[in-house]
Design an enzyme around this catalytic site. Structure first.
Site, PDB file in Angstrom:
ATOM      1  N   CYS B 159       0.639  -1.386   0.194  1.00  0.00           N
ATOM      2  CA  CYS B 159       0.190  -0.017   0.062  1.00  0.00           C
ATOM      3  C   CYS B 159       0.709   0.919   0.052  1.00  0.00           C
ATOM      4  CB  CYS B 159      -0.837  -0.274   1.133  1.00  0.00           C
ATOM      5  SG  CYS B 159      -1.936  -1.581   1.384  1.00  0.00           S
ATOM      6  N   HIS B 292      -3.056   8.313   6.801  1.00  0.00           N
ATOM      7  CA  HIS B 292      -2.655   6.799   6.269  1.00  0.00           C
ATOM      8  C   HIS B 292      -3.970   6.247   6.589  1.00  0.00           C
ATOM      9  CE1 HIS B 292      -2.020   3.465   3.869  1.00  0.00           C
ATOM     10  NE2 HIS B 292      -2.044   2.396   5.201  1.00  0.00           N
ATOM     11  N   HIS B 327      -9.563   3.346   0.399  1.00  0.00           N
ATOM     12  CA  HIS B 327      -8.274   2.790   0.618  1.00  0.00           C
ATOM     13  C   HIS B 327      -7.648   1.867  -0.833  1.00  0.00           C
ATOM     14  CE1 HIS B 327      -4.493   1.889   1.925  1.00  0.00           C
ATOM     15  NE2 HIS B 327      -4.524   1.014   2.903  1.00  0.00           N
TER      16      HIS B 327
END
Lengths: 345, 400
Positions: B159, B292, B327
């Site tokens: 990620c 994040h 996300h």
């Protein structure tokens, strides 16, 4: 800038693992596909580690431990890994389950170890290293990109030590897939295989196997761009084409894949001896890691095994001093690396 | 003082907009792009997702790629975002050979691999897609659509891939190996990672609630974003001024667990600290943090802990825009960097949607988009599996 040394380099491959026995006594293969020869993992891993870790992770951790032991560097400033396909075994198992059983009852274990960066993060986890950590996954130059990143950071003073690895595993079914697209297998030469190479690079050591003098990478270069890059690389190393001990290329006997190498040699280095390594280390997305590994040991030992030479130019009589390593794929991605022997070798 | 790095162009595509203007409008109005699955073929319709509202066929047609050309969605999304970045920075094809292209991804061609895998194994009908499976292929498809980039590379750190692509690009400029780079990442939704995240039990069947006491997981999204980074000299040669500057960055490893973050957020702490040090700034200089903030219990408490430690409980405004975009995994670092860029340019704080109740020992995220003071320096966090934690520091462009 202070020189960057390849202080240690270790491998697991088609050859005897964690050893340079291939220099005297290479194992020859005449099959389209073979898996790497593993060392006795018991000497390196606890039984729990052996159970929990996939093959590629075991090989990564063992090769890393080996270069750590040889150099005394236990927490490198950076960990950089190149992998063409990542943790293929786990990816495949998750994918197979998804296709076979549909979207229910999938186990997290295979997914957790399926991302490409599983390898580099495992190395950080096991060695308790909080520094720079990265993974590259870009076909045949995955390892070269990791090395270039390390080289870049040595240049700007970000790091003084680095662990650079190239890792790939090849399952029987993925071999079939790569055979379908003509990358390996079929009726052409070359053994489709796997990669596990760890290098420990350092600016601090005064010794090691050789010096990493410089490197360049290009994408879809024009002839002019390739020429300019080659000149700037040789200039930086204060070398002329004729002064090179040899050029090591990724030729494998597969005609289409070899053509750009032959053109390159004919055009720029017609008088320089040429070396190959894939006949012993096999075909893999990260096979170029074996070029750096093998060249570093040839420079360290001051000799090049006869079986590495190919092409019309005879070997030089003196021990190798400087080697140019060329890796390319489909005439698109290019990587050029210069390694030099240390004084006294 | 290190040589400055100018950001001279940016492009984005996500669930909240097909370009920067649409994304800006959605952020200013607190609009979320998360909703029921429309395009991904999955049985898990109980999980909301942030999809880019265009089918592959529509994207392909808009990009002028002939129907029937073998394509993967990650490449289509990447091309779409890259087009906007190149146009803004006025990079015509003639300049690409002197430009490096770095594109982070993890999924690569998995969208087609999971569709055609039985064919891959048994026949030759889908060989084009075998060749497009790996990550590097998507990068080359994206690059080749526009011309001949001089160098391409594919960082893949799960990620945090796109944020690390930006860091790699910045190092290439600082070392003098490149004058100009385009860096970011692209990732489409796949059954593979939707089921993967589901197997880890970190998907929320409700809209995600980052930093909320009731947070119960993430919503997956997709998209792509790229930034053009260069030395001032090359930008000035084209008569271009920067949108903002990239002043610092840090890449660290939590080295704690393969998929979980350490309770103390060591990796996150070190990444933010390194970015500040690199930029020569102190915590008090930071005006906004794009966290994040995935919405999982573990990430948000670990990241909160890291922020509270670094800022000694004087944490500047923080938000997670994943509450709007979902996300976007490997693309998220670049998507959120472009959001930070918009915040600097337009002087607003992106609101953290769906937040109601503070979590224990957590930060209180942004609820009001009007800033209390000028936004001059922002941090953008991006963390990945394996503890691949990175952080960037962007600054408002100020003409001296």
């Amino acid at each position: 800038m202070k020189p960057v040394y390849i202080q240690a380099a270790d491998q697991i491959s088609l050859q005897a693992p964690l050893s340079e026995a291939w220099m005297k006594d290479p194992i020859r293969y005449d099959v389209p596909y073979a898996r790497a020869v593993d060392p006795d993992f018991k000497q390196w891993l606890t039984p729990a580690e052996s159970r929990r870790l996939g093959k590629i992770l075991k090989r990564a951790w063992v090769t890393a431990q080996s270069v750590f032991r040889k150099t005394g560097v236990e927490h490198p400033d950076a960990i950089l890994v190149g992998t063409g396909l990542g943790c293929m075994e786990n990816t495949e198992r998750f994918l197979e389950a998804l296709c076979r059983d549909g979207e229910s009852l999938l186990s997290p274990t295979h997914f957790m170890q399926s991302t490409h960066n599983t390898i580099a993060s495992l190395l950080a986890l096991r060695s308790h290293t909080h520094g720079y950590n990265i993974t590259y996954s870009h076909k045949d130059v995955s390892f070269d990109q990791a090395l270039l990143d390390a080289w870049t950071q040595f240049r700007i003073g970000n790091i003084r030590t680095a662990l650079v690895g190239g890792y790939d595993e090849l399952t029987p079914s993925y071999f079939t897939l790569l055979e379908r697209i003509g990358y390996m297998g079929g009726s052409q030469p070359g053994t489709g295989s796997e990669t596990a190479v760890a290098l420990l690079l350092s600016m601090e050591a005064q010794q090691g196997l050789c010096e990493l003098v410089s490197m360049r990478m290009l994408y879809r270069p024009t002839e002019q761009a390739l020429q300019e890059t080659l000149h700037s690389l040789l200039d930086e190393a204060q070398l002329t084409p004729e002064s090179l001990s040899a050029v090591m290329t990724g030729v494998s006997g597969r005609e289409a894949q070899d053509a750009p190498y032959h053109r390159f040699i004919q055009q720029w280095f017609p008088e320089v001896p040429t070396l190959r390594y894939k006949q012993w280390f096999g075909l893999s997305y990260t096979a170029s890691a074996y070029a750096v590994y093998a060249a570093a040991h040839c420079l360290d030992q001051g000799f090049i095994p006869d079986g590495m030479y190919y092409g019309p130019t005879p070997p030089r009589s003196e021990p190798p001093q400087t080697l140019l390593l060329l890796n390319q794929s489909e005439d698109k991605e290019y990587s050029l690396i210069i390694l030099r022997a240390l004084c006294g070798h | 003082m290190k040589n400055p790095i100018w950001i001279t162009g940016a492009g984005i595509v996500s669930a909240i907009g097909l370009d920067k203007l649409e994304v800006l409008d959605a952020l200013l109005h607190g609009r979320s792009g998360i909703g029921p699955v429309r395009y991904l073929s999955t049985t898990h319709t109980e999980f909301p997702v942030g999809e880019v509202p265009l089918s592959n066929e529509e994207l392909q047609a808009r990009l002028g790629i002939p129907a029937g050309t073998p394509m993967i969605r990650t490449a289509l999304l990447g091309m779409w975002a890259l087009q906007e970045a190149l146009q803004e920075a006025r990079l015509d094809p003639g300049l690409l050979p002197q430009t490096a292209f770095l594109s982070g991804t993890t999924v690569g061609g998995m969208d087609k691999s999971e569709q055609y895998y039985p064919d891959f194994l048994s026949n030759d009908t889908r060989n084009d897609y075998i060749a497009l499976h790996d990550c590097g292929s998507s990068t080359e498809l994206i690059a080749d659509h526009f011309g001949r980039f001089g160098f391409v590379a594919t960082p893949s750190t799960a990620c945090s891939s796109a944020l690390n692509a930006i860091i790699v690009g910045a190092n290439l400029i600082r070392s003098g190996q490149a004058d100009r780079v385009v860096a970011g990442g692209s990732e489409c939704l796949t059954r593979f990672h939707l089921n993967g995240f589901h197997s880890l039990m970190i998907l929320d069947p409700q809209p995600c609630r980052p930093f909320d006491a009731s947070r119960a997981g993430l919503n997956l999204g997709e998209g792509a974003a790229y930034l053009v980074l260069e030395r001032p000299e090359t930008a000035l040669a084209r008569g271009i001024e920067p949108l903002a500057t990239l002043d610092g960055y840090g890449n660290t490893c939590d080295a704690f667990h393969q998929t979980a973050s350490s309770p103390e957020g060591e990796g996150a702490f070190l990444a933010m600290q390194a970015a500040l040090q690199d930029a020569g700034l102190t915590p008090a200089d930071v005006d906004y943090i794009n966290a994040h903030g995935t919405g999982t219990p573990n990430n948000d408490s670990s990241e909160s802990r890291a922020m509270l430690r670094l800022f000694h409980h004087q944490v500047p405004p923080v938000s997670s825009t994943k509450s709007a975009t979902g996300h976007t995994t490997s693309a998220s670092g670049a998507i959120e960097t472009v959001i930070c860029l918009l915040a600097l340019q337009h002087q607003f704080l992106p609101v953290n949607l769906n937040w109601k109740e503070p979590m224990e020992e957590g930060i209180i995220p942004v609820q009001e988009s009007r800033p209390q003071r000028e936004i001059r320096h922002v941090l953008c966090n991006s963390f990945g599996f394996g503890g691949n934690d990175s952080s960037l520091l962007l600054s408002k462009w100020q003409k001296s």
